[in-house]
Structures are given as C-alpha cells and as structure tokens.
Design a protein around this motif. Structure first.
Motif, short mmCIF file in Angstrom:
data_model
loop_
_atom_site.label_atom_id
_atom_site.label_comp_id
_atom_site.label_asym_id
_atom_site.label_seq_id
_atom_site.Cartn_x
_atom_site.Cartn_y
_atom_site.Cartn_z
N GLN A 8 -31.66 -0.31 -9.25
CA GLN A 8 -30.22 -0.45 -9.41
C GLN A 8 -29.50 -0.57 -8.07
N LEU A 11 -26.18 -2.44 -7.36
CA LEU A 11 -24.91 -2.02 -7.93
C LEU A 11 -23.91 -1.70 -6.83
N ASP A 18 -12.28 4.14 -8.57
CA ASP A 18 -12.85 3.07 -9.39
C ASP A 18 -12.46 3.27 -10.85
N LEU A 20 -13.86 2.50 -14.39
CA LEU A 20 -15.15 2.11 -14.96
C LEU A 20 -15.28 2.56 -16.41
N THR A 21 -16.14 1.86 -17.13
CA THR A 21 -16.56 2.37 -18.43
C THR A 21 -17.54 3.51 -18.19
N ARG A 22 -17.77 4.32 -19.20
CA ARG A 22 -18.70 5.43 -19.01
C ARG A 22 -20.13 4.96 -18.72
N PRO A 23 -20.65 3.94 -19.42
CA PRO A 23 -21.99 3.46 -19.08
C PRO A 23 -22.09 2.95 -17.64
N GLU A 24 -21.07 2.23 -17.17
CA GLU A 24 -21.10 1.73 -15.80
C GLU A 24 -21.00 2.89 -14.80
N GLU A 26 -22.14 5.89 -15.28
CA GLU A 26 -23.46 6.55 -15.25
C GLU A 26 -24.46 5.73 -14.44
N ARG A 27 -24.40 4.41 -14.56
CA ARG A 27 -25.32 3.57 -13.79
C ARG A 27 -25.09 3.73 -12.29
N ARG A 28 -23.83 3.68 -11.88
CA ARG A 28 -23.54 3.77 -10.45
C ARG A 28 -23.82 5.19 -9.91
#
Length: 229
Positions: A8, A11, A18, A20-24, A26-28
C-alpha cells in the motif's frame, strides 16, 4: 490498526484535515506505521500530537487504574485502552479508555472478524489536553448520536472532570453527591471520588470504587450479566 502495508506504499500519506471515507482512512492508517494514534471524526482525520506526561500520560494512568479495578471484579464487563472503535461510516475514534459490557452479556458492541470494536461502548473516557475542542465538541456529538451511554471528559489543563449520561437522546451532566462521589448509572458500583482523582489521591479513589464493588447494586448487576451469558 493492523500494519499490513507493504503493498500500500503508493497511498497518499495520512494527514490531519484529510476528508476520507472510513475504508480509505483504514487503508492509509495501515500504511503509516509511524503514526501511533489517528482518528476519523465526522469524516475528518485527526492525527494525534505527541503526548505530554503531566497533561495526558499521568491522568490517563489514574483513569485506567480506577477502571481496571472495577473491571477486574465485574465479570461480563471488559476494558480497553485506546482501541480503534468503528462507530459508523464517518467515525472511527480511538478513545483513551472504553468500558463495555461484553457481547455475550448483552452489551452494545461486538468484535469484528479482524479484532476491532464495532458499535458503541457503554462508557468512554477521553483525556482532553490539546484535543479539548474536539473532545468537548464534535466528538461529544458523535458519541451522543451513536448511543455511548456515558462519556467522561478529563480536561487536564483546567483539571476538571465532566461526566455525561445519555438521557432522552441528550447528554446530561452528572453531579457528585454530597459526599463528592459520582455514581455511574450504567455500571452499578462504578463510583468515583472526583476531587481525589483530580488531586492524585489514588488511595481514596480506590477505597471508594472498592466500596462500590461491595454494594448491593453491584452484586445485582453481576448477577444480571451472568444471566445474559
């Protein structure tokens, strides 16, 4: 958060402000192992500043000592320190402490397949120093809207504690009794000698919570939890 980030690295970095959506989020967050604490509040990222001992670490340790004694003698109740909590699609806070009834005992939360708390812990504590505007503002409204039943804010610079209870959809401030003790309405026997905690008189704090643990209401609460299991 789980630090599975090798795939990842492309990213963008996780930064305060920022949207962000919750999934994004969590990814970052998973791709940023150098970040120790970050929260998503109303879709906005807040990356925590370094924490000072007097304003955060010390009061945090006192709170955990108090809650830990209660939890250790209350089967069916669990305690977590700075857990990631998935509240809703726009909010994933990391509160300083969360006291909650275990799912099998009828609590509001559940554990996700990857080990995170989902839903609203019955009680959350925040140590508010540099984060006081967030903890008393947007985060308080998020907790209220999601049904966190009791919310305790220790404003360390002012050295004051506010304990809110959710009543008819709004937070009402709980006041100490004539003896200076606040008694939880959600966790019977969770008693707090407020001034003693604020002044680091931990012997007194522990005496009071131990008295609460010996109370008839705490005994009835434990029996109720055991019936749910």
């Amino acid at each position: 958060m789980v630090r599975e980030y090798s795939h990842q690295r492309h990213l963008p970095p996780l930064e305060s402000g920022d949207r962000l959506t919750r999934p994004e989020f969590e990814r970052r967050y998973a791709a940023a192992p150098h970040i120790k604490k970050a929260e998503l509040i109303e879709g906005i990222v807040y990356v925590a500043s370094p924490l000072r001992h007097e304003q955060h670490g010390k009061p945090h340790s006192r709170v955990i000592t108090w809650l830990g004694v209660y939890q250790s003698l209350t089967p069916g109740v669990d305690l977590s320190i700075e857990p990631t909590v998935r509240l809703d699609l726009d909010n994933e806070p990391q509160p300083d402490a969360a006291l909650f009834i275990e799912p099998d005992a009828g609590g509001q939360t559940r554990l996700s397949s990857d080990g995170y708390i989902e839903g609203s812990p019955e009680l959350i504590v925040e140590i508010a120093a540099s984060s006081v505007a967030i903890d008393t503002g947007s985060k308080k409204q998020v907790y209220r809207r999601n049904g966190v039943l009791e919310y305790v804010i220790w404003q360390s610079y002012e050295n004051k504690i506010e304990w809110f209870c959710l009543i008819d959809g709004d937070y009402q401030l709980l006041s100490p009794g004539a003896d200076g003790i606040i008694r939880s309405g959600v966790f019977p026997g969770l008693w707090l000698a407020v001034e003693a905690l604020l002044n680091n008189q931990m012997v007194r704090v522990l005496e009071v919570v131990q008295a609460g643990l010996k109370s008839p209401e705490h005994n009835a609460f434990v029996q109720q939890l055991q019936k749910q299991e």
